[in-house]
Design an enzyme around this catalytic site. Structure first.
Site, PDB file in Angstrom:
ATOM      1  CB  SER A 174      -0.895  -0.009   1.243  1.00 22.46           C
ATOM      2  OG  SER A 174      -1.496   1.259   1.445  1.00 22.46           O
ATOM      3  CE1 TYR A 217      -4.104  -2.157   5.286  1.00 25.75           C
ATOM      4  CE2 TYR A 217      -3.154  -0.044   4.644  1.00 25.75           C
ATOM      5  CZ  TYR A 217      -3.677  -1.282   4.298  1.00 25.75           C
ATOM      6  OH  TYR A 217      -3.747  -1.643   2.979  1.00 25.75           O
TER       7      TYR A 217
END
Length: 283
Positions: A139, A152
């Site tokens: 990501s 995250y």
């Protein structure tokens, strides 16, 4: 690589029930690969099943599921080699570091990191035999950790580090390791980031409620303007099929800009830029 060659190769895609994973499975099947698509629920089986797509019940935190995947790859009835493993499964969460319970930290790392390591370890012998590749879906959060993205982003930073190390270990063995870093992609995960809530006690709510609200609003805005899952799937397919793939692919203009800023902009300046981007969403 010819279409006939692709038709004789397997690709594993985890987290293929929806979003980027489902789009990637369809994209690769369209290129002629036989895709073993990992889904967590039986109801997702029929939704993803298609020509060249074979759904498998796969929770990457369950050892028996991973063993079953390994058996399916190694005992393929047509003897097809494993071209690639696309480690895409994952869960997202936006919550301040202080507020995220330590047991929840462990669960998040179990899915977003340890599960990928377990799948990769199990399938590496097959990849070494076929000189295939590992494609890890990270990501933009694996390069830039914004406020409330600490848990995250922590899993994604770790996945980036594991990928770098694995790439250097596998290079002499002919296995390539590629990282794909999506930015804002219109998926259920990103949309949930704009609406999901994490229980905060009154003290933490007083401290962080404005920030949490702003991040949720920013995520909801990104979900509307982000790239489609199909756009991301095309980049992942390129990472699987390119003769000489790059070590990293950013998906979308936002991801490309953010990763460059993280490399070249001083930390304090980057802090100010991120805070400025969040300010219009503050209550």
């Amino acid at each position: 690589m010819t279409a006939s060659t692709q038709g004789r190769e397997l690709v594993v895609v985890t987290g293929a029930s929806t979003g980027i994973g489902a789009a990637t499975a369809r994209q690769l099947a369209g290129l002629g690969f036989h895709v073993l698509a990992g889904v967590r629920r039986e109801r997702d089986d029929n939704a993803i099943r298609d020509l060249g797509i074979e759904p498998l019940i796969l929770d990457i935190t369950v050892p028996d599921h991973i063993a079953g995947l390994s058996a399916r790859v190694n005992e393929d009835p047509y003897g097809r080699p494993l071209r690639a493993v696309v480690n895409n499964a994952g869960i997202g969460i936006n919550v301040p570091v202080e507020a995220f319970a330590i047991d929840d930290w462990r669960k998040l790392f179990e899915v977003n990191l340890f599960g990928h390591v377990a799948v990769t370890q199990t399938l590496l012998p097959a990849l070494i035999r076929s000189r295939g590749r590992v494609v890890n879906i990270s990501s933009v959060g694996g390069r830039v950790a914004m406020a409330t993205y600490g848990p995250y982003a922590g899993t994604k930073f770790a996945l980036e580090a594991v990928s770098d190390s694995l790439r250097r270990e596998m290079s002499p063995l002919g296995v390539q390791v590629v990282v794909v870093e999506p930015g804002a992609v219109r998926t259920e995960m990103l949309e949930r980031a704009g609406t999901a809530t994490y229980e905060l006690n009154p003290e933490l709510a007083q401290r962080y409620s404005g920030l949490v609200h702003a991040v949720a609003a920013q995520a909801a805005s990104s979900a509307k303007s982000g790239l489609s899952s199909n756009d991301a799937a095309k980049v992942i397919a390129r990472a699987v099929t390119a003769r000489k793939p790059r070590t990293r692919y950013a998906v979308g203009r936002e991801a490309a800009i953010a990763t460059r800023l993280a490399r070249f902009v001083p930390d304090r300046m980057l802090d100010r830029l991120l805070a400025g981007a969040l300010r219009p969403h503050m209550p």
